[in-house]
Design an enzyme around this catalytic site. Structure first.
Site, mmCIF file in Angstrom:
data_model
loop_
_atom_site.group_PDB
_atom_site.id
_atom_site.type_symbol
_atom_site.label_atom_id
_atom_site.label_comp_id
_atom_site.label_asym_id
_atom_site.label_seq_id
_atom_site.Cartn_x
_atom_site.Cartn_y
_atom_site.Cartn_z
ATOM 1 N N HIS A 122 0.863 -1.179 0.000
ATOM 2 C CA HIS A 122 0.000 0.000 0.000
ATOM 3 C C HIS A 122 0.905 1.237 0.000
ATOM 4 O O HIS A 122 1.998 1.198 0.553
ATOM 5 C CB HIS A 122 -0.839 -0.061 1.277
ATOM 6 N N ASP A 199 2.955 -4.481 8.084
ATOM 7 C CA ASP A 199 1.753 -3.679 7.894
ATOM 8 C C ASP A 199 0.566 -4.614 8.130
ATOM 9 O O ASP A 199 0.253 -5.463 7.291
ATOM 10 C CB ASP A 199 1.751 -3.109 6.467
ATOM 11 N N LYS A 225 -10.610 -0.133 10.532
ATOM 12 C CA LYS A 225 -10.834 -1.303 9.678
ATOM 13 C C LYS A 225 -11.241 -2.522 10.501
ATOM 14 O O LYS A 225 -11.425 -3.616 9.961
ATOM 15 C CB LYS A 225 -9.562 -1.635 8.893
ATOM 16 N N CYS A 364 -4.815 2.566 -3.598
ATOM 17 C CA CYS A 364 -3.543 3.036 -3.005
ATOM 18 C C CYS A 364 -2.421 2.038 -3.223
ATOM 19 O O CYS A 364 -1.554 1.863 -2.364
ATOM 20 C CB CYS A 364 -3.696 3.333 -1.524
HETATM 21 C C1 LIG Z 1 -2.429 -2.872 3.471
HETATM 22 C C2 LIG Z 1 -2.776 -1.499 3.947
HETATM 23 N N1 LIG Z 1 -1.835 -0.742 4.520
HETATM 24 C C3 LIG Z 1 -2.107 0.489 4.981
HETATM 25 C C4 LIG Z 1 -3.352 1.050 4.868
HETATM 26 C C5 LIG Z 1 -3.555 2.448 5.358
HETATM 27 O O1 LIG Z 1 -4.446 2.501 6.409
HETATM 28 P P1 LIG Z 1 -4.885 3.902 6.987
HETATM 29 O O2 LIG Z 1 -5.452 4.671 5.856
HETATM 30 O O3 LIG Z 1 -5.896 3.576 8.024
HETATM 31 O O4 LIG Z 1 -3.667 4.549 7.543
HETATM 32 C C6 LIG Z 1 -4.363 0.302 4.274
HETATM 33 C C7 LIG Z 1 -5.726 0.844 4.154
HETATM 34 O O5 LIG Z 1 -6.232 1.258 3.184
HETATM 35 C C8 LIG Z 1 -4.063 -0.992 3.794
HETATM 36 O O6 LIG Z 1 -4.997 -1.732 3.190
#
Ligand SMILES: Cc1ncc(COP(=O)(O)O)c(C=O)c1O
Lengths: 407, 125
Positions: A122, A199, A225, A364
């Site tokens: 991400h 992550d 989430k 993303c």
């Molecule tokens: C694998 C992964 N990492 C990081 C994130 C980022 O999360 P947040 O937007 O809550 O910081 C997400 C969420 O979209 C994700 O799916």
């Protein structure tokens, strides 16, 4: 087996209609819905015992502090951390990863050092490292994925050498759904003296995660989430690492003593929590952890696995539908796909008109989409409250879309 | 799907785009893309001495909304003057489309207009 009917009653939003059709919510990978238990815990705090936390000598502040810090204990035991000091509250996964980049990263990464990421990360597990690498003259290296959507672990040994100081990777891809063998990668990282950041944004809400068993040094995840509110996230870090790291943000709460020209830092975990924290959100996250624990993470993972296997079978039977990523048994509750030549934004829009909420775009993960040769995909993601009937609704709606858009 | 933006006229422009091609010797060219969804629209115009559009065409890739709008827009510009087209607004385009679009899809419908304005901008020089 989950009693999904009962679970659904905890989520009032699921009774909503959208465009005159019952809502089918298939976007929990972006953010999950919240059960009554979480809403109640937050409302109760505001109604009964809200005040700023820490250092208050009056009853309300003591009660609020107690609930907020209790939430930390709940999170610690949820991921089996050794100590509550290892749980830092942040805003979300992104902030947790940035915290590590700005503190551990700035003091441990130098010119010529390498940071190993993967092609399925991400953006929030790429961009903080790019900023750090640019500042320090370090280099980013990416572990490739296979065409089936697995990490190419055969390449790991090649890429891991003493230059690598950090390996940062997702435990579950938010696009491919692939579940990653974390332990194996962590062990190999440690063998070359690198530390491992996981992550956990997609994994922690959906499956049992035990940081001691995984052996990772850092784990980042988001409350929103996992049935909790927005504005609260978690960074787990091994105590030895957190102890020697410099603070992240400076301000109130994170200090022990402030002189005119310097300060000394508060103990863990507060050293990393500057300013008034997200008090009620933290308490809400505690309630979410209670909620998930009572249902059982094993049971939730098994349920999602069953629904996803069914959904993949239904969807892949549709002519022109292509799912990206591995077979159901290797993935969590995420299915990203392309359908005929219909643009994902049109697809998500047309599905919305049928009451079905899915996400369209690059999720993303632009480098991953580039690797897949796609600009965008449509993603349906499932959680404890989703059912096989909803997968049927999705498949039927896609058939209808194909008829409407035609060609 | 009575309230659907994907009504017949829109789908017809999408499936049978008008003037979707490249011009041999365009006088004006405007191109815009949206990296988020990968949509890309290029508009080419041929104009006479009085600044009237003699010929127009579009090319690119994108969703139904952006491609259908590009097709309608190119059809609309034929025979009109550059100065008139410079005054073309978002509202005009949405009226042309004749559908309700939420904020999430608005940028899809406006991409062709941006490409057109960018082409007309080039004519000032
Ligand atoms: C694998 C992964 N990492 C990081 C994130 C980022 O999360 P947040 O937007 O809550 O910081 C997400 C969420 O979209 C994700 O799916």
């Amino acid at each position: 087996m989950l009693d999904v009917e009962r679970i659904r009653r905890d989520f009032p939003i699921l009774c909503r209609q959208v465009h005159g059709k019952p809502l089918v919510f298939l976007d929990s990978a972006a953010s999950s819905q919240k059960p009554l238990q979480v809403l109640a815990a937050m409302e109760e705090t505001y109604r009964q015992c809200y005040a700023n936390v820490h250092r208050g000598v009056y009853t309300l502040s003591e009660e609020a502090t107690c609930s907020y810090e209790e939430a930390r204990d709940k999170v610690a035991s949820f991921i089996n951390a050794r100590a509550r000091e290892e749980i830092i509250f942040t805003r979300n996964t992104t902030e947790s990863i940035n915290l590590v980049a700005y503190t551990w990263g700035r003091t441990h990464i130098g010119p010529g050092d390498r940071i190993l990421l993967t092609e399925m990360e991400h953006h929030s597990n790429i961009v903080p490292w790019q900023l750090l690498a640019q500042e320090k003259g370090a280099e980013l290296v990416y572990l490739p994925i296979t065409d089936e959507g697995f990490l190419d672990l055969d390449r790991l040994d090649d890429l891991l050498d003493e230059r690598v100081k950090l390996v940062a990777f997702t435990m579950m891809s938010n696009v491919l759904g692939t579940i990653i063998p974390v332990k194996e990668i962590v062990e190999k990282a440690h063998q070359v003296g690198a530390i491992a950041l996981v992550d956990g944004a997609q994994a922690v809400p959906h499956m049992p995660v035990d940081v001691q068993d995984l052996g990772c040094d850092f784990l980042a995840f988001s409350g929103h989430k996992m049935c909790g509110p927005t504005g609260i996230g978690v960074l787990y870090g091994r105590e030895e690492l957190l102890e020697e790291m410099p603070p992240f943000l400076g301000g109130g709460d994170m200090i022990r003593r402030v002189e005119l020209d310097h300060s000394t830092w508060n103990d863990l975990p507060w050293k990393f929590e500057a300013g008034t924290p997200a008090i009620v959100e933290g308490i809400g996250l505690g309630a979410a952890v209670d909620y998930l624990t009572e249902i059982g993470m094993e049971a939730i993972a098994a349920h999602e696995q069953e629904v996803v296997a069914y959904a993949m079978e239904r969807l892949s039977a549709l002519p022109g539908l292509k799912i990206v990523g591995p077979p159901a048994e290797h993935r969590g509750g995420v299915i990203a796909f392309t359908f005929r030549n219909i643009h994902p934004h049109d697809l998500a829009h047309l599905l919305d008109l049928e009451g079905i909420a899915v996400r369209a775009g690059h999720h993303c993960a632009q480098p991953l989409h580039r690797r897949l040769g796609l600009v965008a995909t449509t993603r349906a993601s499932f959680y404890l409250y989703n059912t096989s009937e909803e997968a049927d609704r999705l498949a039927e709606a896609l058939e209808k879309v194909a008829r409407i858009v035609g060609k | 799907m009575a309230s659907s933006p994907y009504r017949e006229r829109v789908l017809d422009h999408y499936h049978h785009p008008r003037h979707r091609r490249r011009l041999k010797a365009p006088d004006l060219i405007g191109e815009k893309d949206n990296p988020v969804c990968g949509d890309r629209v290029r508009i080419e115009l041929r104009v006479d001495d009085e600044g009237r559009v003699l010929e127009a065409a579009f090319s690119g890739d994108g969703c139904i909304i952006s491609m259908a709008t590009a097709s309608m827009l190119v059809e609309h510009v034929y025979g009109r003057s550059v100065s008139e087209l410079r005054r073309l607004t978002q509202e005009d385009v949405l009226r042309m489309l004749g559908i309700d679009l939420g904020p999430a899809r608005l940028h899809c419908a406006l991409l062709p207009l941006e490409a057109l304005h960018s082409a007309l901008e080039a004519s000032r020089e």
